[in-house]
Motif scaffolding. Structure first.
Motif, mmCIF file in Angstrom:
data_model
loop_
_atom_site.group_PDB
_atom_site.id
_atom_site.type_symbol
_atom_site.label_atom_id
_atom_site.label_comp_id
_atom_site.label_asym_id
_atom_site.label_seq_id
_atom_site.Cartn_x
_atom_site.Cartn_y
_atom_site.Cartn_z
ATOM 1 N N LYS A 31 0.865 -1.188 0.000
ATOM 2 C CA LYS A 31 0.000 0.000 0.000
ATOM 3 C C LYS A 31 0.897 1.232 0.000
ATOM 4 C CE LYS A 31 -3.370 2.530 2.893
ATOM 5 N NZ LYS A 31 -4.278 2.489 4.073
ATOM 6 N N ASP A 77 -2.908 10.141 3.242
ATOM 7 C CA ASP A 77 -4.283 9.687 3.440
ATOM 8 C C ASP A 77 -4.985 10.649 4.399
ATOM 9 O OD1 ASP A 77 -6.670 8.388 3.864
ATOM 10 O OD2 ASP A 77 -5.810 6.763 5.078
ATOM 11 N N ASP A 86 1.410 6.347 5.410
ATOM 12 C CA ASP A 86 0.488 5.370 4.827
ATOM 13 C C ASP A 86 1.072 4.720 3.567
ATOM 14 O OD1 ASP A 86 -1.876 4.120 5.441
ATOM 15 O OD2 ASP A 86 -3.135 5.422 4.214
ATOM 16 N N GLU A 116 -9.571 3.452 2.005
ATOM 17 C CA GLU A 116 -9.097 3.584 0.625
ATOM 18 C C GLU A 116 -8.004 2.574 0.272
ATOM 19 O OE1 GLU A 116 -7.811 5.150 3.098
ATOM 20 O OE2 GLU A 116 -5.704 4.820 2.681
ATOM 21 N N THR A 151 -0.444 -0.510 5.788
ATOM 22 C CA THR A 151 -0.927 0.179 6.993
ATOM 23 C C THR A 151 -2.436 0.302 6.790
ATOM 24 O OG1 THR A 151 -0.380 2.211 5.803
ATOM 25 C CG2 THR A 151 1.161 1.512 7.515
#
Ligand code: BES
Ligand code: ZN
Ligand code: ZN
Length: 472
Positions: free
Chosen positions: A234, A239, A257, A318, A343
């Protein structure tokens, strides 16, 4: 700082000495008498200024304690004028323990200084492990250097501020790795290629950002490799939560993130440098979750690359949307093992605390194997169990699946189960999901980690892949 193993003490004028021992051995040691006048009785560490000896007492002479003491020794001498330190261990030591100490020292050296106007000069140039009794394998030095360099590079990349570290920046970083090492190939998918790939979930997340998204694909394909491991990370360079905006206090640290994405790139680099006989790919979903008139919304339905439709009920969930499309792309590479690092949820931090990652998947044997290797590598991880009741929580009334669970309980697992919706049946038993939300970024020093990014996942990921090479 250089680490080395030597049979003899380096007797340079500007060197300090350090002796590491078990707490229980302190009382009978030669150091007890020297320390006594100062009131030190074997709890923690004490520096005998006159003789330039740092006495370090650990609970036990085992890897976890030695790794941490390696870091603590380097931290102690930071800012002091010694150019090197001779470290000896009172008691039996083997390759595994020596490696732990050296790795701890190298990882303990890192601290993010990039945004400070004054740089601390680290006088300590050399960390010498003095060992006369056993003959240690010199290859542990190289291994510690390669792995620590990857851990520290991951940390620095994660700590890089969101203004600078955009998806394009991560892509450039990846290209840099493939330039540095011929063995690494790099492929970047920009917005138009993501459209072509029908990555509707990934693209929706990035829509309100002025920074375009990137899918980064690094690969290391040695001749005659016996296994293919595909890693997915990711890579949310920021974010803010999107329209389901995060409260101010929760938004801080969300530059981290991208931790999973940064980790998987550096795992590939380390494996290539170590020359392991395993094919390794890393797929990073690099995007920014922002707000704006064109933002994706709660109530939207997205179409993923796997063909499943997703009802969005919270734009802050997301990561799983980006990962859904990246996992789809990853499965096309026909992996023997597929692991994602993310994360992903605050719920995982609530469940396990901030020092432990959650391991999820359908294959219990693989989960336990990964957990054991992670713990051996010095990373805390624990398995979280999927169950059919939590699976019901992500059912949607209007689409194939919903991006958040209908209950706030079991959030780490329902997020894992959401990802599982995008894993084809033939790969279900080959897949692991590692939620690194807790340890990836902690705003205080702990274990061998500085305040900020820790490089969570890097050591465990590398060690896991190395075991795959041995297995053939
Ligand atoms: N990036 C966060 C998860 C996170 C939280 C990472 C804390 C590190 C520390 C993720 O995108 C997120 O916001 N998840 C939500 C999911 C929820 C909306 C179902 C969360 O955990 O609150
Ligand atoms: Zn989020
Ligand atoms: Zn996120």
């Amino acid at each position: 700082m250089k680490v080395s193993i030597s049979k003899s003490v380096k007797n340079e004028k500007k060197y300090a000495q350090c002796v590491v021992m078990a707490k229980s051995a302190f009382g009978k040691s030669a150091y007890a008498k020297l320390c006594k006048p100062f009131g030190f009785e074997g709890e923690g560490k004490f520096f005998l200024q006159e003789s330039r000896i740092l006495v370090v007492c650990v609970d036990e002479l085992e890897s976890d304690c030695l790794r941490e003491s390696g870091a603590n020794i380097v931290r102690y001498f930071k800012g002091l004028p010694y150019e090197g330190v001779n470290v000896s261990i009172e008691g039996k030591i083997d390759n595994k323990k020596a490696y732990a100490l050296l790795l701890g020292a190298l990882c303990g050296e890192y601290e993010c200084m990039s945004y400070k106007s004054k740089t601390k000069a680290n006088a300590l140039k050399e960390f010498v492990l003095v060992e006369q009794k056993t003959s240690l394998d010199s290859s542990i030095v190289t291994k510690a250097e390669i792995i620590a360099q990857s851990v520290n590079a991951t940390r620095e990349l994660i700590n890089t501020i969101p203004q600078v570290a955009t998806p394009k920046y991560l892509a450039k970083y990846a290209k840099g790795l493939s330039k540095e090492l011929d063995k690494i190939e790099c492929k970047i998918l920009d917005e138009s290629l993501l459209e072509k790939e029908k990555m509707g979930a990934f693209l929706a997340v990035n829509r309100a950002s002025c920074n375009p998204p990137r899918l980064i694909h690094l690969s290391y394909k040695p001749k005659g490799a016996t296994k293919r491991v595909v890693l997915v990370g990711k890579g949310l360079t920021y974010d803010c939560g999107g329209l389901s905006l995060k409260p101010a206090d929760f938004m801080v640290t969300m530059k981290a993130d991208k931790s999973g994405g940064c980790a998987v790139m550096e795992i590939v680099r380390a494996i290539a440098r170590l020359g392991a006989n395993v094919e390794v790919h890393s797929i990073v979903g690099a995007a920014e979750n922002m707000i704006g008139g064109n933002a994706y919304k709660p109530d939207d339905v997205l179409y993923s690359r796997e063909g499943k439709s997703i009802e969005v009920r919270n734009t802050d969930a997301e990561g799983r949307l980006v990962l859904a499309d990246c996992l789809s792309y990853a499965q096309d590479l026909k992996p023997d093992i597929l692991i994602d690092f993310a994360t992903l949820t605050g719920a995982c931090v609530v469940a396990l605390g901030e020092y432990t990652s959650g391991i999820m998947g359908h294959n219990d044997k693989l989960k336990l194997e990964f957990e054991k290797i992670a713990l051996d590598s010095g990373e805390l991880m624990a398995c979280l169990p999927f169950n059919r009741h939590l699976k019901k929580l992500i059912e949607s009334k209007i689409a194939d699946v919903c991006n958040v669970g209908s209950s706030r309980y079991g959030g780490a697992i329902s997020a894992g189960l959401f990802l599982s919706e995008f894993i084809r049946d033939e790969y279900k038993d080959k897949w692991l999901h590692i939620d690194i939300a807790g340890p990836a970024y902690v705003e205080k020093e702990w274990d061998i980690n500085p305040s900020g990014a820790s490089g969570a996942g890097v050591r465990a990921g590398i060690e896991f892949i190395l075991t795959q090479a041995v297995k053939g």
